[in-house]
Design a protein around this motif. Sequence first.
Motif, PDB file in Angstrom:
ATOM      1  N   THR A 166       1.020  -1.178   0.086  1.00 41.86           N
ATOM      2  CA  THR A 166      -0.062   0.072   0.130  1.00 41.86           C
ATOM      3  C   THR A 166       0.884   1.125   0.106  1.00 41.86           C
ATOM      4  O   THR A 166       2.070   1.219   0.313  1.00 41.86           O
ATOM      5  CB  THR A 166      -0.890  -0.068   1.169  1.00 41.86           C
ATOM      6  N   VAL A 167       0.128   2.372  -0.356  1.00 39.91           N
ATOM      7  CA  VAL A 167       0.885   3.545  -0.152  1.00 39.91           C
ATOM      8  C   VAL A 167       1.641   3.750   1.070  1.00 39.91           C
ATOM      9  O   VAL A 167       3.003   4.183   1.149  1.00 39.91           O
ATOM     10  CB  VAL A 167       0.150   4.942  -0.629  1.00 39.91           C
ATOM     11  N   GLY A 168       0.956   3.646   2.305  1.00 39.81           N
ATOM     12  CA  GLY A 168       1.627   4.008   3.848  1.00 39.81           C
ATOM     13  C   GLY A 168       2.686   2.723   3.939  1.00 39.81           C
ATOM     14  O   GLY A 168       3.689   3.034   4.465  1.00 39.81           O
ATOM     15  N   ALA A 169       2.349   1.484   3.426  1.00 42.69           N
ATOM     16  CA  ALA A 169       3.390   0.520   3.729  1.00 42.69           C
ATOM     17  C   ALA A 169       4.911   0.938   2.723  1.00 42.69           C
ATOM     18  O   ALA A 169       5.998   0.644   3.320  1.00 42.69           O
ATOM     19  CB  ALA A 169       3.187  -0.783   3.264  1.00 42.69           C
ATOM     20  N   LEU A 170       4.662   1.358   1.633  1.00 42.88           N
ATOM     21  CA  LEU A 170       5.781   1.801   0.999  1.00 42.88           C
ATOM     22  C   LEU A 170       6.523   2.953   1.304  1.00 42.88           C
ATOM     23  O   LEU A 170       7.833   3.110   1.218  1.00 42.88           O
ATOM     24  CB  LEU A 170       5.469   2.315  -0.386  1.00 42.88           C
ATOM     25  N   ARG A 171       5.796   3.821   2.105  1.00 42.82           N
ATOM     26  CA  ARG A 171       6.449   4.918   2.634  1.00 42.82           C
ATOM     27  C   ARG A 171       7.376   4.549   3.992  1.00 42.82           C
ATOM     28  O   ARG A 171       8.434   5.020   4.301  1.00 42.82           O
ATOM     29  CB  ARG A 171       5.384   6.033   3.214  1.00 42.82           C
ATOM     30  N   ARG A 172       6.719   3.250   4.622  1.00 40.09           N
ATOM     31  CA  ARG A 172       7.373   2.907   5.880  1.00 40.09           C
ATOM     32  C   ARG A 172       8.555   2.031   5.437  1.00 40.09           C
ATOM     33  O   ARG A 172       9.644   2.094   5.901  1.00 40.09           O
ATOM     34  CB  ARG A 172       6.414   2.030   6.643  1.00 40.09           C
ATOM     35  N   LYS A 173       8.511   1.430   4.376  1.00 38.92           N
ATOM     36  CA  LYS A 173       9.427   0.238   3.890  1.00 38.92           C
ATOM     37  C   LYS A 173       9.882   0.492   2.358  1.00 38.92           C
ATOM     38  O   LYS A 173       9.230   0.147   1.585  1.00 38.92           O
ATOM     39  CB  LYS A 173       8.885  -1.093   3.978  1.00 38.92           C
ATOM     40  N   HIS A 174      11.011   1.229   2.294  1.00 38.38           N
ATOM     41  CA  HIS A 174      11.467   1.378   0.991  1.00 38.38           C
ATOM     42  C   HIS A 174      13.020   0.774   0.695  1.00 38.38           C
ATOM     43  O   HIS A 174      13.775   2.059   0.405  1.00 38.38           O
ATOM     44  CB  HIS A 174      11.291   3.196   0.704  1.00 38.38           C
ATOM     45  N   PHE A 175      13.292  -0.153   1.237  1.00 43.16           N
ATOM     46  CA  PHE A 175      14.369  -0.783   1.145  1.00 43.16           C
ATOM     47  C   PHE A 175      15.521   0.070   1.890  1.00 43.16           C
ATOM     48  O   PHE A 175      16.887   0.128   1.751  1.00 43.16           O
ATOM     49  CB  PHE A 175      15.107  -0.585  -0.339  1.00 43.16           C
ATOM     50  N   GLN A 176      15.169   0.580   3.067  1.00 39.96           N
ATOM     51  CA  GLN A 176      16.223   1.130   4.051  1.00 39.96           C
ATOM     52  C   GLN A 176      16.586   0.125   5.041  1.00 39.96           C
ATOM     53  O   GLN A 176      15.815  -0.768   5.447  1.00 39.96           O
ATOM     54  CB  GLN A 176      15.531   2.288   4.700  1.00 39.96           C
TER      55      GLN A 176
END
Length: 400
Positions: A61-71
């Motif tokens: 989801t948009v929210g999940a991609l903001r939290r988890k972006h290969f960091q």
Amino acid sequence: MVRSRTDRPAVMHVLVVPSWYPTTEVPLNGIYFAEQARCLQAHGMTVGVVYPEQQSLRRATVGALRRKHFQTAWTTDHGVPTLRRYGWNVWWRVPPGLRCRVRSAVRLARRYVDRRGVPDVIHAQSARWAGAAAARMSNALGVPYVLTEHFSGFQRGGVWAWRRPLVDRGLRRASGLAAVSAALKEALATRKDIASGDVAIHPNPVRASFFTRPPEGRPSRPPFRFVTIARLNSRKNIGGLIEALAQAFEGSNDVVLTVVGDGPQRAALEAQARRLNVADRVDFRGQQRRAGVRAALREAHAFVLPSRHETFGVVLVEAMATGLPVVATRCGGPEDIVTKETGMLVPPAAPTALAQALCTIRTRWGGYDAECIRAHAVDRYGPEPFVRRTQSFYRCARAA
């Protein structure tokens, strides 16, 4: 800068590399790996975890991609220092994706060492990919690694052909090999260059201080309550259990079933319960956290695990630790756990035999000694025997 191994403390330092592990979205996935790491830490060992997380794109989801972006980030998941890389399953079903995950794990291990020092031993949980990662970490850091296998795919031919070279590399190069059950040990021994004598049996532990008998006692009967805890997929065969319940107690309202868990078959299982006229006696509770699992066990009178395949069966031991008699299938792991004093074993995918066992458990329930059932679980699968086995496992690897 990598710390010199001569500077390490006397306390044994272990780096755990799990092939699957709890995430925000799937908090119970591999929860037993987290609990094992915490158990070792609680018994005086220095423990850390590295995990290159790869979430399913279905949860992107948009929210999940903001939290988890290969960091990459340090956390204290379950009280254990953990270094994660938050990624997504972009191409995990093809060889380059798996190799990418292995490389990511090795990079995490190097960063882990920069902060916490070189471990004495690396512990890979399953050869699905963590074994190959541990082999590369071992070469890079100059420390041995051990591998404990949990994956039921070795018993049911579920290791994909393109994965096998990577899987076998992790198995062959380990300084110590273990399986969580005798059935899984024999499955591993069929692979090239692995003999049965090379594989120890190290069952999973139970949180004996958490899974305890209900302080207020079992609820009165009727109804007599069976409980099962499982992922709702074909391998767990909950449909066979619902069929057995309908067959064993047709027209009776004083026997009920609690189903804890969720999965792709939930809607079909609910429809099956309606079709068999037992919908009012089957309580689908969905996925529960650990407190909810314990509550469901304490409310029940007996536990059932109708799986087609199990490498071990942690939920069986958890149920027994609360004093419940159990019914399970002869599908691998349960044969190591269930005795005539603690419950019954039946063939897998045999609803009539399962129905007969349900009737027998209900009839003989008063003859089972809840304290003896708990003692059986704790004496064999409690924290102390687990820590002793694991420490010996590590010492042998270091001496090899």
